[in-house]
Design an enzyme around this catalytic site. Structure first.
Site, mmCIF file in Angstrom:
data_model
loop_
_atom_site.group_PDB
_atom_site.id
_atom_site.type_symbol
_atom_site.label_atom_id
_atom_site.label_comp_id
_atom_site.label_asym_id
_atom_site.label_seq_id
_atom_site.Cartn_x
_atom_site.Cartn_y
_atom_site.Cartn_z
ATOM 1 C CD GLU A 187 3.512 -4.914 5.966
ATOM 2 O OE1 GLU A 187 2.453 -4.340 5.637
ATOM 3 O OE2 GLU A 187 4.147 -5.672 5.215
ATOM 4 N NE ARG A 217 11.478 -11.413 3.372
ATOM 5 C CZ ARG A 217 10.694 -10.365 3.287
ATOM 6 N NH1 ARG A 217 10.165 -9.997 2.128
ATOM 7 N NH2 ARG A 217 10.393 -9.677 4.370
ATOM 8 C CG HIS A 240 11.124 -2.791 4.062
ATOM 9 N ND1 HIS A 240 11.638 -4.006 4.463
ATOM 10 C CD2 HIS A 240 10.213 -3.077 3.086
ATOM 11 C CE1 HIS A 240 11.061 -4.977 3.771
ATOM 12 N NE2 HIS A 240 10.198 -4.438 2.931
ATOM 13 C CE1 TYR A 244 9.515 -2.913 -0.628
ATOM 14 C CE2 TYR A 244 9.716 -1.313 -2.394
ATOM 15 C CZ TYR A 244 10.233 -2.373 -1.665
ATOM 16 O OH TYR A 244 11.474 -2.875 -1.999
ATOM 17 C CB THR A 293 8.640 -4.167 6.137
ATOM 18 O OG1 THR A 293 8.070 -5.299 5.513
ATOM 19 C CG2 THR A 293 9.506 -4.603 7.310
ATOM 20 C CD GLU A 317 7.413 -7.844 4.192
ATOM 21 O OE1 GLU A 317 6.325 -7.386 3.834
ATOM 22 O OE2 GLU A 317 8.453 -7.781 3.504
ATOM 23 C CD GLN A 358 9.309 -10.933 -1.553
ATOM 24 O OE1 GLN A 358 9.448 -11.423 -0.436
ATOM 25 N NE2 GLN A 358 9.191 -9.624 -1.741
ATOM 26 C CE LYS A 415 5.820 -9.946 0.394
ATOM 27 N NZ LYS A 415 6.293 -9.157 1.541
ATOM 28 C CG ASP A 454 1.828 -5.405 2.284
ATOM 29 O OD1 ASP A 454 1.608 -4.669 3.263
ATOM 30 O OD2 ASP A 454 2.839 -6.123 2.190
ATOM 31 C CD GLU A 476 14.396 -4.457 6.120
ATOM 32 O OE1 GLU A 476 13.263 -4.918 6.386
ATOM 33 O OE2 GLU A 476 14.668 -3.250 6.125
ATOM 34 C CG ASP A 489 2.666 -9.189 4.071
ATOM 35 O OD1 ASP A 489 1.636 -9.848 3.878
ATOM 36 O OD2 ASP A 489 3.445 -8.846 3.165
ATOM 37 C CE1 TYR A 524 12.242 -9.755 -7.433
ATOM 38 C CE2 TYR A 524 10.907 -7.782 -7.274
ATOM 39 C CZ TYR A 524 12.132 -8.377 -7.422
ATOM 40 O OH TYR A 524 13.233 -7.603 -7.588
ATOM 41 N NE ARG A 549 14.912 -3.250 -7.218
ATOM 42 C CZ ARG A 549 13.969 -3.546 -6.305
ATOM 43 N NH1 ARG A 549 13.282 -4.648 -6.402
ATOM 44 N NH2 ARG A 549 13.737 -2.725 -5.305
ATOM 45 C CB THR A 559 -1.727 -11.296 6.132
ATOM 46 O OG1 THR A 559 -1.145 -11.455 4.836
ATOM 47 C CG2 THR A 559 -1.419 -9.902 6.657
#
Lengths: 407, 407
Positions: free
Chosen positions: A196, A232, A128, A123, A339, A194, A235, A248, A121, A353, A228, A239, A137, A252
């Site tokens: 995708e 959250r 996104h 990014y 995503t 997600e 994650q 994840k 997967d 989001e 996907d 992560y 972050r 899927t």
């Protein structure tokens, strides 16, 4: 322009499956799963057509997966597609032989169209990455310093790639509230989608042998819609430092029809402008984006509209990067795009989001939603719009079941 | 105590393969790869033994991979092992029938002993996590906050898992010097080993169905030595935010013989004391560590000595965590333990740690080494020491070839 078929439903301007498309799936009507090709609201039994000597191939359609044809490479793909087009075109001499091999799509149960070798997967949507980075972050570290140079990706889990229509159990896992001293274990409370695209590798590459973006492009057999599913809360706690794992790994979903690269070729567009020059191994001298309209629905209510052309890195670039270290790529490798979010809030590809971390509930037919509740059905759709026809992907849907009791 | 065999070389106190071991491999002598069992310096042709009706099984040894037996589960594994023990024990009536099925190990070329479904790599040695964390993120952030609660892992790449003896091309990739404005692309300059154990999943688990640590333990078929080759310079630039990708994707070497869980059972030990209580789904009420001595050599010079018992999380715990979200586990899944480092500098499991980021070169027979140079051969070895016998893994070795020219 529409290529007309003697299958009348394939000539409707709003069908996903005109003669221009001819996507590959695996269907079952009463017992046995077999290879099929979508045409209008019918499926051509490709296994039967091959056995009857109509396709000019041998042993490419007899498994319950398209991997044998996928491994054959672009010349074989083109010949097979040309032959199918001949068989199904308006005025075809083969109509009498082919007609008994058509079955109604509405009666078919779909299976995974190919055996997934490995799942990766990426990014690759800048909006996104910026949105998620801001939430996880902070705005100052939103886009990681490598993002404009590397098609960032991680290896996902192939064992839980399932076909559209498969129910998905809410995952269980470790989460930690910010104020808590220790983590706890239980059902996910921030379950997300997600939106995708999935690119499917046809021809393989050898270990120790990197490929160019042009070679990578030729290795790609086709595309599917890909959801996907993401936990959250799991994650956020797991992560760092080695990336998403159980958040994840539980499921899927992909759409059941592989839309070939050939069918999408008329909709190729240039990728977005580059803020920083790419290293030569990632440059492309061909249009490697696609103008494909995408949408997401929750319980039948549209929650997002976006477009595949938002991707900053194409599947060809992702695949060239994937093989760059010498990593062998295999027939059946599935590459999730990451995503796909557009610039504004109605075009985001995840609930994270769309609700901005759960702070702004969506109105789903009078019912507020932040993340997914048990019983919710999430559906992705996508199509490229031609002149009087569309090349569509069908739907990628899944309903969430309650979490399992832990044994 | 040594179980004596009529194969004399199996009774030597320093053989890796006494009757107590009976590990499973896939060997080739002149053409055809087939299932075999190591006994002393010989290999029992298991495919031939099964065909001759000696093993009491059908169709478990006829592929060039042990997956069929692996999928059968612990009862079948125990019965098969008991039968092999009978056939090869001192005084066995079967000697006459079995003897023609023995071939010299020295003449065999070994293949991967099983088809790798998916590969996951963990991070379960506290000393390793602390050392690497100190170098990558500083001493204050060395051990991530989740580390004492989660067996941290990431999905790796199965397509490049290779058997011991396979040469490995130096990977190519993006790196960025601290002082540089932009990354560059070229051969890895900080190529490293990771000394690990690999646990092999036998019986599968279903999607949406977590397993307990006790169930996970029963699912594990056996273990191999595992070298997770790592490109440290590529890793440092790519691994945030989604984890290691191309830095680990180019090759993972495993030893050719699967040492079964049954053979290791006499060497089971308790795991290390817990600094923080584990969540109940990770607790075990059985000894799930193993006392297995491990070493690494560069060009025949020993560079490290450590022990499998240093692992903070066992394979049973890793597997239970892996399935916890509902992730389906498959026959042939390979779980790398993570680099096994002991407390002192002679027991570190990577060159990154042994040379402390390249600052303290090793003396390899008068030649200084920080990271791996082209032509270097790296070898892992391991064995559990019994009373007058050992249960060994053989060697896991690989030689580094120059980087490929980029196409």
């Amino acid at each position: 322009m529409l290529n007309r078929s003697w299958v009348e439903s394939a000539n409707a301007p709003d069908t996903d499956f005109p003669l221009n498309n001819l996507p590959y799936g695996v269907f079952e009507i009463g017992g046995e799963a077999r290879c099929g090709v979508a045409i209008g609201d019918m499926i051509l039994d490709a296994a039967g057509a091959e056995k009857a000597g109509l396709t000019g191939t041998e042993g490419r359609c007899q498994d319950a997966a398209w991997n044998p044809l996928m491994a054959d490479g672009p010349k074989a793909w083109a010949a097979f597609r040309a032959r199918l087009t001949e068989l199904l075109a308006e005025g075809s001499d083969a109509r009498k032989a082919v007609e008994p091999l058509l079955v109604p799509m509405a009666e078919a149960r779909m299976h995974l169209p190919f055996t997934v070798a490995e799942y990766t997967d990426f990014y690759a949507s800048r909006h996104h990455a910026t949105n998620v980075g801001t939430m996880f972050r902070g705005a100052d570290n939103a886009l990681p310093p490598n993002w404009l140079h590397i098609p960032i990706g991680y290896n996902g889990r192939a064992s839980t790639v399932v076909v559209s229509g498969t129910d998905v159990r809410r995952p269980v896992g470790q989460t930690k509230a910010k104020e808590a001293d220790a983590p706890s274990f239980g059902p996910c409370r921030r379950l997300d989608i997600e939106l995708e695209m999935g690119a499917i590798v046809g021809t393989p590459s050898a270990m120790g042998e990197p490929v160019t973006t042009a070679q990578a492009q030729e290795m790609i057999f086709g595309y599917v819609l890909l959801n996907d599913w993401s936990a959250r809360d799991i994650q956020a706690w797991e992560y760092q430092p080695l990336g998403p794992f159980q958040a994840k790994a539980f499921a899927t979903s992909i759409s059941p029809w592989i839309v070939t690269r050939a069918a999408l070729a008329p909709f190729a567009v240039d990728g977005p402008p580059r803020e920083k020059d790419l290293l030569p191994y990632l440059e492309t001298d061909f249009p490697d984006g696609y103008d494909v309209s995408l949408s997401a629905e929750m319980n039948g209510h549209e929650i997002s509209r976006t477009n595949m052309r938002e991707l900053y890195y194409s599947a060809a670039q992702q695949l060239a990067h994937h093989a760059s270290s010498g990593c062998a790529m295999r027939t059946g490798d599935l590459l999730g795009s990451g995503t796909i979010s557009g610039p504004d809030a109605s075009s985001y590809g995840s609930l994270l989001e769309l609700t901005w971390g759960g702070e702004r509930p969506l109105d789903i037919g009078g019912s507020p939603r932040t993340f997914i509740e048990d019983g919710d059905t999430l559906t992705l759709r996508g199509h490229a719009q031609g002149d009087g026809y569309r090349v569509g992907f069908g739907a990628c849907t899944g309903t969430i079941l309650p979490a399992p009791d832990f044994p």
